[in-house]
Design an enzyme around this catalytic site. Structure first.
Site, short mmCIF file in Angstrom:
data_model
loop_
_atom_site.label_atom_id
_atom_site.label_comp_id
_atom_site.label_asym_id
_atom_site.label_seq_id
_atom_site.Cartn_x
_atom_site.Cartn_y
_atom_site.Cartn_z
N HIS A 1 -0.11 -15.48 -6.08
CA HIS A 1 1.63 -16.14 -6.86
C HIS A 1 1.38 -16.35 -8.02
CE1 HIS A 1 0.79 -14.24 -2.76
NE2 HIS A 1 2.17 -12.91 -3.27
N ASP B 1 7.59 -10.15 -2.78
CA ASP B 1 6.78 -10.14 -1.10
C ASP B 1 7.97 -8.87 -0.35
OD1 ASP B 1 5.36 -11.85 -1.17
OD2 ASP B 1 6.31 -13.51 0.02
N HIS C 1 3.33 -18.71 6.67
CA HIS C 1 2.09 -17.37 6.33
C HIS C 1 1.41 -17.81 8.09
CE1 HIS C 1 3.43 -13.60 4.28
NE2 HIS C 1 4.15 -14.71 2.98
#
Length: 435
Positions: free
Chosen positions: A328, A361, A261
């Site tokens: 997460h 996600d 990311h």
């Protein structure tokens, strides 16, 4: 490639020892303050100049024409469209079940309190567009707002130099699939200011949601109060709690999935198995070498925010996980469901080897706009509730008020607020006795 932290035998507070990214929102405040003030005073003209300065794009207008939104859906890859449609379907199922209903409680005969749930009038939803494109974030922001019954929904996303200064077509296509017609090509702190103050093209909103970079987070902090916010989102993070039953290759793949990311993304493994730790470290070397964004991933895994953490046992591992309060949290252990049931702090928990974060996600049905930087110990992810306000409606008859009036007067006097008591007395022809 990734550091190790050995907490075996430690009695210190894990929060003081666990890795975290450097994310100084306070420092960024002074950088975004003049940007927000400029937008406040000059509106669209300021947005156009700021966008050209930071994004290298010269806008004719901040509002995306409806035809561009329609065209984006028409030209969308059919496979991507099918995937988005299935994601929307699953996310809507989960969020529709979160709807609240009004509830009336009779406190005494003639006296009721109703909890009435009212949606926001208008919300601004931020969809990031930096190192990656996030049509999935359109879904995660829009669906709960729609299910809450919000009437006015506006989406903004940074214009893309690689797409002729337009919002990424996948983001526009997701908006089209959801029936969103109000979209803006504005990113960064200036987008939050646009939503907060309003411009000639965009009416102000009540609430701004959605993740962004540090400047978006700083603008949210600066303008909180004028607008509501969901959270000050920091860099994304994953914590995997695993024992010797976990597959090292799968754990490594999950750590990489978050690291790709952003160079500041955090990937943390907590385990009581030295053998697993060593196997994961070896798997990371092998897998990073062939991943597409290996430079970004290498930076993230090698940063101070990522680590392999060794613990004595799963009890200590759970304590570490709860102290970290991950955005997460994956549980890859024996009897993973039982271990997951003991988790107190996490944005979302993923149970077992077949529930990777990647599923959440996109298509688990859960929301991926989640608290970061340890905020999961006091905050929740985006949901229908985020877009609702609870209003207490108090309805008392004269008799019901009379029965409790003396107590109200007593408490008013105790707090040296006699006017409160007088407001009750004024409703009766007799004097409320002191108690």
């Amino acid at each position: 490639m990734i550091s190790r932290i050995d907490l075996r035998g430690s009695t210190s507070d894990p929060r003081d020892l666990l890795p975290r990214a450097e994310f100084d929102v306070e420092d960024a405040l002074e950088k975004v303050r003049p940007i927000c003030e400029d937008v406040r005073h000059r509106g669209v003209a300021a947005l156009i100049e700021i966008t050209e300065r930071f994004d290298g794009v010269r806008l004719a207008s901040t509002r995306v024409p409806q035809q561009e939104i329609t065209d984006a859906l028409t030209t969308l890859d059919p496979k991507v469209r099918a995937a988005l449609e299935e994601t929307i379907r699953r996310v809507r199922i989960v969020h529709r079940a979160q709807r609240r209903t009004d509830h009336t409680t009779q406190v005494v005969p003639g006296g009721t309190v109703t909890e009435r749930w009212v949606p926001m009038d208008r919300v601004g939803l931020y969809v990031p567009g930096g190192l990656a494109v996030y049509p999935s974030s359109v879904v995660m922001n829009v669906v709960p707002a729609q299910e809450a019954g919000v009437a006015g929904i506006a989406v903004t996303s940074p214009p893309q130099k690689d797409f002729a200064g337009k919002v990424h077509p996948a983001v526009l296509a997701a908006c089209a699939l959801l029936g969103v017609t109000e979209v803006y090509a504005v990113g960064g702190a200036q987008a939050v200011a646009m939503f907060a103050y309003g411009t000639e093209e965009c009416a102000p909103v009540n609430l701004v949601t959605g993740p962004g970079n540090i400047y978006v987070a700083a603008a949210k902090r600066l303008l909180k109060g004028r607008i509501g916010i969901d959270a000050e989102a920091g860099p994304t993070e994953i914590l995997v709690l695993a024992d010797d039953t976990a597959d090292a290759g799968e754990v490594a793949a999950d750590l990489i999935s978050q690291a790709e990311h952003d160079p500041m993304a955090a990937s943390v493994l907590v385990t009581d198995s030295v053998a697993l730790a060593e196997a994961v470290e070896a798997a990371l070397v092998e897998q990073v070498a062939r991943t597409k964004h290996r430079e970004r991933v290498t930076t993230a895994l090698g940063g101070r925010q990522s680590a392999v953490v060794l613990v004595d046992d799963l009890t200590q591992g759970l304590a570490v996980a709860n102290a970290y309060a991950a955005e997460h949290l994956e549980i890859q252990t024996r009897d993973a469901a039982a271990v997951a049931a003991r988790v107190r702090n996490a944005g979302a928990v993923f149970v077992g080897r077949y529930a990777p974060v990647s599923l959440g996600d996109y298509a688990a049905g859960s929301n991926h706009v989640l608290p970061t930087a340890g905020c999961a110990c006091h905050s929740s992810g985006l949901s229908v509730q985020s877009f609702l306000r609870g209003i207490h409606v108090v309805d008392y008859s004269k008799q019901a008020l009379a029965e409790v009036a003396a107590h109200v007067v007593t408490l008013a006097d105790a707090e040296d607020l006699p006017g409160h008591g007088d407001a009750v007395r004024a409703r009766f022809d007799w004097t409320v006795p002191n108690t």
